[in-house]
Design a protein around this motif. Structure first.
Motif, PDB file in Angstrom:
ATOM      1  N   ARG A 228       2.289   1.850  -6.985  1.00 14.22           N
ATOM      2  CA  ARG A 228       2.932   1.392  -5.755  1.00 14.22           C
ATOM      3  C   ARG A 228       4.138   0.511  -6.112  1.00 14.22           C
TER       4      ARG A 228
ATOM      5  N   ALA B 101       1.753   4.144   2.957  1.00  9.70           N
ATOM      6  CA  ALA B 101       1.134   3.154   2.061  1.00  9.70           C
ATOM      7  C   ALA B 101       2.062   2.749   0.926  1.00  9.70           C
TER       8      ALA B 101
ATOM      9  N   GLY C 160      -4.337   1.784  -1.264  1.00 13.67           N
ATOM     10  CA  GLY C 160      -4.007   1.720   0.159  1.00 13.67           C
ATOM     11  C   GLY C 160      -3.703   3.039   0.835  1.00 13.67           C
TER      12      GLY C 160
END
Length: 258
Positions: free
Chosen positions: A96, A119, A148
């Protein structure tokens, strides 16, 4: 310098990504082109240059987090690129972290790229038959969920890989697939020689759909049948080539995305 050959997936539009072919690289015969595999008998500097060209085509200056692939179902979470000698031994990566590219290399196996833009999570997996039946895509999805993501929001793209018509296998190859699920017989058909042929692309797609992935896209490009575009382990073996190249597949989160 010839231009890069990049296959992109419409469902991943807006996400920096690409399944790179062999066009536009600096490697010399017998792996001429954009060979991105350090495990190849190639000049490491040429491989480094090729990887840099591929990365810059998506996010200029971005580092590539790429594992040491071992045909496993294992996944690593990346927050930065690993030094060459410290790469985790696994076959999928998720992140991420904006501005970082995830990379896997293939030469007939199926490269799979994942994104959940809501996400802000992406993933990349190397799905050879061992990793595919072992659950590498399922574990990649699981790792994304822990960051997520939600399966129904994930868009997955299966890139160029060997097509069923060129993927002849032995009878014993089928056994673990049929033990997993007798319905897996649909991924095999008899070839001209009487031996079974395996549909890796469709099997991987079915695993993705079965895991609840919202969108699954298939490139439909045969690495074996297109020597000018793609490297192929099986083709190189059949031709008696001394080595074979690897193409790279990359995905990342644009620096401005978060």
């Amino acid at each position: 310098m010839s231009s890069l050959d990049i296959v992109t997936a419409p469902p991943l539009a807006g996400v920096p990504h690409g399944f790179f072919g062999r066009g536009g690289g600096v490697s010399q015969p017998p792996v001429e082109g954009l060979n991105c595999g350090f495990g190849t008998d190639d000049d490491p500097q040429a491989v480094t240059t090729n990887r840099r060209r591929a990365a810059d085509a998506l996010i200029e200056g971005a580092a590539i987090a790429a594992p040491y692939q071992v045909h496993s179902p294992d996944v690593a979470v990346a927050t930065e690129a690993w030094p060459q000698g410290e790469r985790p031994r696994c076959d999928a990566v998720v992140t991420r972290t904006p501005g970082l590219l995830l990379g896997i290399v293939t030469a007939d196996c199926a490269p799979v790229l994942f994104s959940d833009t809501d996400a802000g999570v992406v993933g990349a997996a190397h799905a050879g038959w061992r990793g595919a039946i072992g659950g590498v895509t399922d574990k990649t999805i699981g790792a994304m969920i822990r960051l997520g993501a939600e399966p129904r929001r994930i868009r997955a793209a299966v890139g160029p890989c060997i097509a069923q018509k060129n993927y002849e296998v032995g009878e014993d190859f089928m056994a673990p697939f049929l033990e997993e699920d007798p319905a897996n017989a649909r991924f095999f058909r008899e070839g001209a020689s009487g031996k079974p042929h395996f549909d890796l692309e469709s099997y991987v797609a079915a695993r993705l759909a079965g895991a609840g992935v919202g969108t699954v896209w298939l490139a439909g490009e045969d690495t074996y049948a297109q020597p000018d575009r793609f490297y192929s382990f099986r083709r190189a073996t059949h031709e008696g080539a001394p080595t074979y190249g690897r193409q790279i597949s990359l995905i990342g989160i644009a620096p401005e995305a978060r």
